[in-house]
Design a protein around this motif. Structure first.
Motif, PDB file in Angstrom:
ATOM      1  N   GLU A   1      -7.233  -0.132   1.300  1.00  0.00           N
ATOM      2  CA  GLU A   1      -7.579   1.264   1.055  1.00  0.00           C
ATOM      3  C   GLU A   1      -9.026   1.555   1.444  1.00  0.00           C
ATOM      4  OE1 GLU A   1      -6.681   4.556  -2.325  1.00  0.00           O
ATOM      5  OE2 GLU A   1      -7.409   2.622  -3.066  1.00  0.00           O
TER       6      GLU A   1
ATOM      7  N   ASN B   1      -1.461   4.159  -2.160  1.00  0.00           N
ATOM      8  CA  ASN B   1      -2.887   4.439  -1.994  1.00  0.00           C
ATOM      9  C   ASN B   1      -3.157   5.020  -0.604  1.00  0.00           C
ATOM     10  OD1 ASN B   1      -3.224   2.325  -0.092  1.00  0.00           O
ATOM     11  ND2 ASN B   1      -3.870   0.859  -1.656  1.00  0.00           N
ATOM     12  N   GLN B   2      -4.414   5.260  -0.289  1.00  0.00           N
ATOM     13  CA  GLN B   2      -4.778   5.951   0.942  1.00  0.00           C
ATOM     14  C   GLN B   2      -4.500   5.144   2.212  1.00  0.00           C
ATOM     15  OE1 GLN B   2      -8.610   8.152   0.961  1.00  0.00           O
ATOM     16  NE2 GLN B   2      -8.789   7.542  -1.195  1.00  0.00           N
TER      17      GLN B   2
ATOM     18  N   CYS C   1       0.818  -1.224   0.000  1.00  0.00           N
ATOM     19  CA  CYS C   1       0.000   0.000   0.000  1.00  0.00           C
ATOM     20  C   CYS C   1       0.850   1.271   0.000  1.00  0.00           C
ATOM     21  CB  CYS C   1      -0.947   0.011   1.200  1.00  0.00           C
ATOM     22  SG  CYS C   1      -2.153  -1.327   1.208  1.00  0.00           S
TER      23      CYS C   1
END
Length: 484
Positions: free
Chosen positions: A480, A424-425, A421
């Motif tokens: 996410e 991404n958020q 990750c």
């Protein structure tokens, strides 16, 4: 008489009540939307072609707002790989305490006169997985700065664990590799050695340039071939506990002049005293390398006098590396130490029973909970997402939670989650542990959402029909969504 009423406070109260009522009615809707979004993304993950024959156990739960509780086969027990370390490290903190330190004692027989030890030097193994040659050497030299000669033997006291080093349910393919090094009474430098090989064109046999550290008692034979370009390191070192003969097989990247493969020391006690003798000799101390002994029964040791001790870092520091770097050796050492403390036994069944008994104190059910080691290297370990989520939720009420939590990796930032990750958020919002082995991928931990909620989650995937990297990438949208 006229009465004037100030309506302003009434309007304020009305607006406040309206706001509260709105929140009460909106929260269930938002929660339903969140659950629906999680369900949608998770089903997209399940829809991949390579998931047709796979098994999944997944659970996510809100800890702060109590409005998310999503699960999929959450009570199905699957092979979990390295997230198992969250069990052994949490139990280690519970039983041993975060300030616990291993103490490796050094003693001697005979007498020391004018820098000459007319007797034996004995290193008493305490099972410390972090002991380094530098630390052991320095405490001896600092105590005996004028040491010139050891006339007797250098002895490794291996009576703590005897020859019981490796969990019986580990597979042969792992035993000679660095991640498959068993925990002995004496361990040194993470029980790792390096094999440096020269590889040629694809299909050709690779040759060994050197082995570091130099270990003349160890024989390593190369049967490893150069693979296709871009295939990476697919080599395995085959051996068995207390064997001094290792064979390396598989494939390595082609056309490399000095490619390093990390092996696991399979006779750590002897390796420790050989390395110590060699280092003392480099200081000018006369030692007889033919007088290196490993004693597995304490009754065979002569009465000795204490000299000095080498101490490990604190358990909190050991656990930090165990979870962030996923060190099997450390996790197994912690599990063994807990068993020694509680049962005075290191039989495999005693070790795992001790772990499970302490996990039950954190309200985990033993139904469907099967442990064969403390690290997750055994493919016979099995538990469910529900087991792990229960641990992660209930451990928050313990006085050692902060130490446990701080030992976890962070997505896109540290440890085994550094490359998970990143874009991404969920970057920086998932705090946890990953697990990987052949046809196994798992993640467990906590999620800090953008709306200040804390989620606890576990996902275990078995028998997917693709590379582990593809599963990792396919799980990123789910992380996410959890972080939103």
């Amino acid at each position: 008489m006229s009465i004037t009423i100030n309506l302003k406070p009434i309007r304020v109260i009305f607006c406040f009540l309206f706001f509260v009522a709105g929140c009460i009615t909106k929260n269930p809707i938002l929660a339903q939307q969140k659950q629906h979004s999680i369900d949608k993304v998770f089903k997209e993950f399940l829809a991949h072609d390579w998931m047709r024959g796979a098994s999944v156990s997944f659970k996510v739960k809100s800890l702060e707002k109590k409005n998310i509780d999503y699960e999929y086969q959450s009570t199905t027990s699957l092979t979990p790989a390295s997230i198992t370390k969250l069990f052994s490290t949490s139990v280690g903190l519970k039983v041993l305490g975060e300030d616990y330190k291993y103490e490796t004692k050094v003693s001697y027989t005979g007498e020391i006169v004018d820098g000459v030890l007319d007797g034996d030097l004995i290193i008493h193994g305490a099972g410390d997985p972090t002991l380094t040659l530098r630390n052991l050497d320095s405490v001896i030299v600092s105590k005996l700065p004028d040491l010139k000669e050891i006339k007797g033997a250098i002895i490794a006291d291996a009576s703590l664990y005897g020859r019981v080093t490796t969990p019986p349910k580990w597979v042969w393919e792992d035993l000679g590799n660095y991640y498959g090094a068993g925990v002995s009474s004496l361990n040194i430098n993470d029980n790792i050695y390096g094999v440096y090989l020269k590889t040629g064109s694809t299909g050709s046999k690779s040759t060994i340039n050197e082995i570091k550290p130099i270990t003349p008692y160890l024989t390593v034979e190369s049967e490893v071939l150069a693979g296709e370009k871009g295939t990476g390191d697919n080599s395995f070192i085959f051996s068995s506990p207390y064997s001094d003969s290792h064979i390396i097989r598989g494939t390595l990247p082609p056309n490399r002049s000095n490619f390093r493969v990390k092996g696991g020391v399979t006779n750590p006690e002897y390796h420790t005293i050989w390395m110590l003798a060699d280092t003392l000799a480099s200081h000018g101390v006369k030692v007889d390398e033919n007088q290196l002994k490993v004693v597995y029964n304490s009754e065979e040791l002569e009465k000795s006098l204490p000299l000095c001790s080498a101490f490990s870092p604190t358990l909190s520091q050991i656990i930090d590396k165990t979870n962030k770097k996923s060190v099997n050796l450390y996790a197994e050492a912690i599990a063994k130490t807990v068993s020694i403390m509680e049962t005075n036994s290191i039989l495999p069944d005693s070790i795992t029973a001790s772990l499970i008994r302490n996990l039950e104190d954190l309200e985990l059910s033993d139904e469907g909970l099967f442990l064969e080691d403390g690290s997750g290297l055994s493919p016979f370990d099995a538990f469910s997402a529900n087991h792990m989520v229960t641990l992660l939720e209930n451990i928050r009420s313990t006085d050692y939670f902060d130490t446990f939590y701080n030992s976890l990796a962070v997505t896109g930032t540290s440890g085994t989650l550094k490359y998970f990750c990143r874009y991404n958020q969920a970057k920086g919002r998932v705090i946890g542990k990953s697990g990987s082995m052949r046809r196994v991928k798992s993640y467990a931990g906590y999620v800090k959402t953008v709306n200040n909620d804390t989620l606890v989650f576990t996902v275990i995937v078995n028998n997917f029909g693709c590379k582990g990297k593809e599963v990792r990438k396919a799980l990123e949208p789910l992380m996410e969504e959890l972080a939103k």
